[in-house]
Write a protein that holds these residues in place. Sequence first.
Motif, PDB file in Angstrom:
ATOM      1  N   ARG A   1      49.791  17.608  53.692  1.00  0.00           N
ATOM      2  CA  ARG A   1      49.054  18.803  52.877  1.00  0.00           C
ATOM      3  C   ARG A   1      49.529  18.397  51.245  1.00  0.00           C
ATOM      4  NH1 ARG A   1      52.562  23.945  54.422  1.00  0.00           N
ATOM      5  NH2 ARG A   1      54.319  22.271  54.753  1.00  0.00           N
ATOM      6  N   PHE A   2      49.283  17.181  50.718  1.00  0.00           N
ATOM      7  CA  PHE A   2      49.286  16.966  49.403  1.00  0.00           C
ATOM      8  C   PHE A   2      48.529  15.601  49.260  1.00  0.00           C
ATOM      9  CE2 PHE A   2      50.445  14.546  45.464  1.00  0.00           C
ATOM     10  CZ  PHE A   2      50.147  15.593  44.636  1.00  0.00           C
ATOM     11  N   PHE A   3      47.653  15.322  48.484  1.00  0.00           N
ATOM     12  CA  PHE A   3      47.383  13.961  48.321  1.00  0.00           C
ATOM     13  C   PHE A   3      46.936  13.417  46.750  1.00  0.00           C
ATOM     14  CE2 PHE A   3      43.323  16.408  48.725  1.00  0.00           C
ATOM     15  CZ  PHE A   3      42.542  15.935  47.746  1.00  0.00           C
ATOM     16  N   ILE A   4      46.957  12.254  46.577  1.00  0.00           N
ATOM     17  CA  ILE A   4      46.662  11.683  45.360  1.00  0.00           C
ATOM     18  C   ILE A   4      45.388  11.285  45.467  1.00  0.00           C
ATOM     19  CG2 ILE A   4      47.154   9.988  43.552  1.00  0.00           C
ATOM     20  CD1 ILE A   4      49.921   9.710  44.738  1.00  0.00           C
ATOM     21  N   GLU A   5      44.401  11.710  44.579  1.00  0.00           N
ATOM     22  CA  GLU A   5      42.870  11.275  44.524  1.00  0.00           C
ATOM     23  C   GLU A   5      42.696  10.205  43.431  1.00  0.00           C
ATOM     24  OE1 GLU A   5      38.243  13.026  44.424  1.00  0.00           O
ATOM     25  OE2 GLU A   5      40.142  14.275  43.465  1.00  0.00           O
ATOM     26  N   LEU A   6      42.569   8.832  43.860  1.00  0.00           N
ATOM     27  CA  LEU A   6      42.307   8.008  43.037  1.00  0.00           C
ATOM     28  C   LEU A   6      40.906   7.895  42.573  1.00  0.00           C
ATOM     29  CD1 LEU A   6      44.182   4.936  44.553  1.00  0.00           C
ATOM     30  CD2 LEU A   6      44.889   6.364  42.538  1.00  0.00           C
ATOM     31  N   LEU A   7      40.393   8.244  41.449  1.00  0.00           N
ATOM     32  CA  LEU A   7      39.071   8.617  40.989  1.00  0.00           C
ATOM     33  C   LEU A   7      38.288   7.662  39.872  1.00  0.00           C
ATOM     34  CD1 LEU A   7      37.263  11.865  41.489  1.00  0.00           C
ATOM     35  CD2 LEU A   7      37.312  10.731  39.248  1.00  0.00           C
ATOM     36  N   THR A   8      37.191   7.306  39.908  1.00  0.00           N
ATOM     37  CA  THR A   8      36.744   6.564  38.961  1.00  0.00           C
ATOM     38  C   THR A   8      35.241   7.273  38.665  1.00  0.00           C
ATOM     39  OG1 THR A   8      36.148   4.478  37.887  1.00  0.00           O
ATOM     40  CG2 THR A   8      35.400   4.812  40.213  1.00  0.00           C
ATOM     41  N   VAL A   9      34.399   6.965  37.752  1.00  0.00           N
ATOM     42  CA  VAL A   9      33.126   7.147  37.698  1.00  0.00           C
ATOM     43  C   VAL A   9      32.150   5.951  38.060  1.00  0.00           C
ATOM     44  CG1 VAL A   9      31.284   7.746  35.882  1.00  0.00           C
ATOM     45  CG2 VAL A   9      33.453   8.919  35.564  1.00  0.00           C
ATOM     46  N   GLY A  10      31.814   6.129  39.322  1.00  0.00           N
ATOM     47  CA  GLY A  10      31.004   4.798  39.656  1.00  0.00           C
ATOM     48  C   GLY A  10      29.402   4.910  39.470  1.00  0.00           C
ATOM     49  N   GLU A  11      28.890   5.945  39.209  1.00  0.00           N
ATOM     50  CA  GLU A  11      27.678   6.237  38.829  1.00  0.00           C
ATOM     51  C   GLU A  11      27.229   7.063  37.541  1.00  0.00           C
ATOM     52  OE1 GLU A  11      25.426   6.017  43.070  1.00  0.00           O
ATOM     53  OE2 GLU A  11      27.229   6.987  43.056  1.00  0.00           O
ATOM     54  N   PRO A  12      27.462   6.722  36.429  1.00  0.00           N
ATOM     55  CA  PRO A  12      27.491   7.561  35.360  1.00  0.00           C
ATOM     56  C   PRO A  12      26.283   8.340  35.003  1.00  0.00           C
ATOM     57  CG  PRO A  12      27.436   5.183  34.554  1.00  0.00           C
ATOM     58  CD  PRO A  12      28.024   5.275  35.989  1.00  0.00           C
ATOM     59  N   GLU A  13      25.078   7.735  35.578  1.00  0.00           N
ATOM     60  CA  GLU A  13      23.717   8.346  35.195  1.00  0.00           C
ATOM     61  C   GLU A  13      23.823   9.651  36.363  1.00  0.00           C
ATOM     62  OE1 GLU A  13      23.616   5.737  38.665  1.00  0.00           O
ATOM     63  OE2 GLU A  13      24.426   5.481  36.768  1.00  0.00           O
ATOM     64  N   LYS A  14      24.523   9.750  37.142  1.00  0.00           N
ATOM     65  CA  LYS A  14      24.621  10.892  38.020  1.00  0.00           C
ATOM     66  C   LYS A  14      25.401  12.161  37.477  1.00  0.00           C
ATOM     67  CE  LYS A  14      23.175   8.642  42.299  1.00  0.00           C
ATOM     68  NZ  LYS A  14      23.477   8.325  43.720  1.00  0.00           N
ATOM     69  N   ILE A  15      26.114  11.965  36.606  1.00  0.00           N
ATOM     70  CA  ILE A  15      27.242  12.866  36.112  1.00  0.00           C
ATOM     71  C   ILE A  15      26.510  14.027  35.272  1.00  0.00           C
ATOM     72  CG2 ILE A  15      29.160  13.291  34.636  1.00  0.00           C
ATOM     73  CD1 ILE A  15      30.183  11.666  36.759  1.00  0.00           C
ATOM     74  N   PRO A  16      26.563  15.395  35.738  1.00  0.00           N
ATOM     75  CA  PRO A  16      26.068  16.508  35.455  1.00  0.00           C
ATOM     76  C   PRO A  16      26.705  16.817  34.212  1.00  0.00           C
ATOM     77  CG  PRO A  16      27.215  17.112  37.140  1.00  0.00           C
ATOM     78  CD  PRO A  16      27.187  15.498  37.302  1.00  0.00           C
ATOM     79  N   SER A  17      26.198  17.464  33.021  1.00  0.00           N
ATOM     80  CA  SER A  17      26.652  17.878  31.941  1.00  0.00           C
ATOM     81  C   SER A  17      27.338  19.152  32.199  1.00  0.00           C
ATOM     82  CB  SER A  17      25.778  18.221  30.822  1.00  0.00           C
ATOM     83  OG  SER A  17      25.021  16.794  30.413  1.00  0.00           O
ATOM     84  N   HIS A  18      28.532  19.570  31.267  1.00  0.00           N
ATOM     85  CA  HIS A  18      29.132  20.949  31.230  1.00  0.00           C
ATOM     86  C   HIS A  18      27.953  21.868  30.993  1.00  0.00           C
ATOM     87  CE1 HIS A  18      33.036  19.373  31.527  1.00  0.00           C
ATOM     88  NE2 HIS A  18      32.737  18.528  30.487  1.00  0.00           N
ATOM     89  N   GLY A  19      28.192  23.054  31.750  1.00  0.00           N
ATOM     90  CA  GLY A  19      27.259  24.222  31.596  1.00  0.00           C
ATOM     91  C   GLY A  19      27.537  25.211  30.514  1.00  0.00           C
ATOM     92  N   ASP A  20      27.136  26.124  30.251  1.00  0.00           N
ATOM     93  CA  ASP A  20      27.534  27.251  29.204  1.00  0.00           C
ATOM     94  C   ASP A  20      28.501  27.814  29.796  1.00  0.00           C
ATOM     95  OD1 ASP A  20      27.537  28.974  27.362  1.00  0.00           O
ATOM     96  OD2 ASP A  20      25.848  30.210  27.877  1.00  0.00           O
ATOM     97  N   GLY A  21      29.749  27.441  29.305  1.00  0.00           N
ATOM     98  CA  GLY A  21      31.057  28.106  29.686  1.00  0.00           C
ATOM     99  C   GLY A  21      31.560  27.698  31.045  1.00  0.00           C
TER     100      GLY A  21
END
Length: 288
Positions: free
Chosen positions: A48-68
């Motif tokens: 019931r707990f995990f460590i999420e090892l995470l990276t940016v694999g495809e930067p062109e797909k990253i969405p921008s922050h929205g309004d708020g």
Amino acid sequence: MSHGLDHIVHAVRDLDAAADLYRRLGFSVGARNVHPWGTHNRIVQFDRFFIELLTVGEPEKIPSHGDGALSFGALQRDYLAAREGLSMLLLASDDAAADLRRFAAAGIAGGDLFSFGREGRRPDGSVVKLQFSLAFARDPLSPQAGFASCQHHYPENFWNPAFQVHANGARAATAVVMVADNPTDHHVFLEAFIGTRDLRSSSIGVTAQAGRGDIEIVEPVSLRDQYGITVAPEGEGARFVGLRIAADDLDVVERLLRDHEVSAARHVGRLVVPDVCGATLIFEQGTV
């Protein structure tokens, strides 16, 4: 109301190298998973707990922050632009939508509900459906730390005892460790985030009992005294620096790390592994 710690995101620049380091630390590490918004992860799972090892694999797909509204991918991308390390803590939830309403009422909501799904694989190779909903929260005083609650819609497909056996005997995460110049400044946020007033304040910091695992915010001098960790000043507010992990036998962990040429030091009854891709792992005796 929190049902305990669900997972912590460990943002890294080289996912496979980080996975290899975690294996040398004695953990079982899952296969690479791909998110449609550009991040990739690998999972280290406990009960019931995990460590999420995470990276940016495809930067062109990253969405921008929205309004708020927060973009999970952009949050991790921006974090990695400056550093590696523990970037976000997520609490276990059975109703993320209700958490979001609670966060909004407390003035700490970080945008709309974020729901997504992907396929997962069991140890036998069979494919199962996974789906999650996240409710983001913001500590306005801590721009370097991300917070959310996480609802598993098919928990029976995610949690698996076969993935929770580790060569180092690790059993559970007992606490997430944060550092701040003034820990009590974050008392109000923690109460709203966890949904309880069951917080302990002392001369060395603030501890929030999340129901399964703690959130601990300490001053830099207390971080050094308790864990032997010295951190350089880095912006304002609280930030994540370490994860405390209960293991069956610290002597076993210490021998394994020595055999795998991983530096570690005993400090106040704990075994501290510094600079694990920008994070500190703190092993302590005991099962949970």
